[in-house]
Design an enzyme around this catalytic site. Structure first.
Site, short mmCIF file in Angstrom:
data_model
loop_
_atom_site.label_atom_id
_atom_site.label_comp_id
_atom_site.label_asym_id
_atom_site.label_seq_id
_atom_site.Cartn_x
_atom_site.Cartn_y
_atom_site.Cartn_z
N LYS A 53 0.83 -1.21 0.00
CA LYS A 53 0.00 0.00 0.00
C LYS A 53 0.87 1.26 0.00
O LYS A 53 0.61 2.20 -0.75
CB LYS A 53 -0.94 -0.02 1.22
CG LYS A 53 -2.08 -1.03 1.06
CD LYS A 53 -2.84 -1.27 2.35
CE LYS A 53 -3.84 -2.41 2.17
NZ LYS A 53 -4.48 -2.84 3.41
N GLN A 97 -4.23 -1.21 9.76
CA GLN A 97 -4.22 -2.56 9.19
C GLN A 97 -4.81 -3.57 10.18
O GLN A 97 -4.39 -3.62 11.34
CB GLN A 97 -2.78 -2.94 8.80
CG GLN A 97 -2.66 -4.27 8.10
CD GLN A 97 -3.35 -4.29 6.73
OE1 GLN A 97 -3.25 -3.35 5.95
NE2 GLN A 97 -4.05 -5.37 6.44
N ASP A 120 -10.67 3.37 4.11
CA ASP A 120 -10.94 1.92 4.05
C ASP A 120 -12.45 1.66 3.99
O ASP A 120 -12.89 0.57 3.62
CB ASP A 120 -10.38 1.24 5.31
CG ASP A 120 -9.24 0.29 5.00
OD1 ASP A 120 -9.05 -0.03 3.81
OD2 ASP A 120 -8.55 -0.12 5.94
#
Ligand code: NAP
Length: 280
Positions: A53, A97, A120
């Site tokens: 990412k 994460q 997200d």
């Protein structure tokens, strides 16, 4: 019949080029999209994901920061870090994460992220926005699947879409996105008794389970579109999806492979969401 392959690598590259153009435009106003990625602990898969990412951000011309913490970081300290990132004007997207260590309440951390930076799309405000058709960030993986359908010019209106899996991050938002495009949607899960009967009626199947061979050729209607979200390892330790690719590709009209399908799209949509946040 051999299915056409939906190439997630090529499509994601196209999207990433568009993102870079958006970045160049914003630069004229002195704005650089910024993404903060927070990793707690040393889960090997998570380390690979965050590395990819951050690399994608750098390639797109974003400002990115990777904050790595020991697995012993307290929940309070993590919440404090999220709060600091919420107030950091150089950061437009915050990604924590998952999974987090067991002593940290992941939902509490997600809810601590400002909805304006929830790239997200996991915050309850983002989920609510998707559910009610309001503006908000869409979770990257199902959003990527929608882009894949768009890329083949697939008209969802009136079609039967079957989503296998009902997680908050893939299955449920996927079903809502398909519904928003006027598909008739069926959601299947571990307690679904007659999975094959249902998938055989589907024009579109999205498999998001995390088990190999959940979908085999005998479960697919000829010509159906099959998107494989799953990420598993086969007996040789190689990455594979939920779909028996070799069998199903002989029946389906379109199919996404693993690797090279939904995975790269997820990263591309993260960039798209972060750019959108910076543009706002
Ligand atoms: P998850 O939270 O474990 O959810 C799995 C879902 O599958 C659950 O809803 C479960 O049902 C259902 N299920 C389990 N066994 C089933 C069966 N035999 N038949 C039908 N449904 C069944 O997983 P997730 O986070 O949604 O992820 C799913 C897969 O996608 C994983 O392999 C994950 O690694 C992968 N993934 C890939 C990407 C990417 O970028 N490519 C991104 C995210 C996830 P219940 O609800 O009844 O338990």
């Amino acid at each position: 019949m051999t299915a056409q392959i939906i190439d997630g690598i090529a499509l994601s590259q196209k999207l990433r080029t568009q993102v870079s153009l958006g970045v160049a435009k914003l630069a004229q106003q002195g704005i650089k999209p910024g993404l903060a990625v927070v990793l707690v602990g040393d889960n090997p898969a998570s380390q690979v994901y965050v590395r990819n990412k951050v690399k994608a951000c750098d390639e797109a011309g974003f400002h990115s920061i990777l904050e790595k913490y020991d697995a012993t970081l307290s929940e309070a300290d993590l919440l404090q870090r999220v709060d600091a990132l919420n107030s950091d004007s150089s950061i437009h997207g915050i990604l924590v994460q998952l999974p987090l260590p067991a002593h940290i309440d992941a939902q509490k951390v997600i809810e601590a992220i400002s909805p304006a930076k929830d790239v997200d799309g996991f915050h309850i405000a983002s989920a609510g926005a998707l559910m009610t058709g309001m503006q908000g960030f869409w979770p990257c993986t199902p959003y990527g699947c929608m882009k894949m359908l768009e890329s083949i010019g697939y008209e969802l209106k009136g079609k039967h879409a079957v989503v296998i899996g009902r997680s908050n991050i893939v299955g449920k938002p996927m079903a809502l996105m398909l519904l928003q495009q006027n598909a008739t949607v069926t959601i299947c899960h571990s307690a679904t008794g007659n999975l094959k009967d249902i998938t055989l009626q589907a024009d579109v199947i999205v498999a998001a389970v995390g088990k190999r061979n959940v979908l085999t050729a005998d479960m697919v209607k000829p010509g159906a579109v099959v998107l494989d979200v799953g990420m598993n390892r086969n007996d040789e330790g190689k990455l594979c999806g939920d779909v028996d690719f070799e069998g199903v590709k002989e029946i389906a009209g379109y199919i996404s492979p693993v690797p090279g399908g939904v995975g790269p799209m997820t990263i591309a949509m993260l960039l798209v969401n972060t750019l959108k946040s910076a543009q706002r």
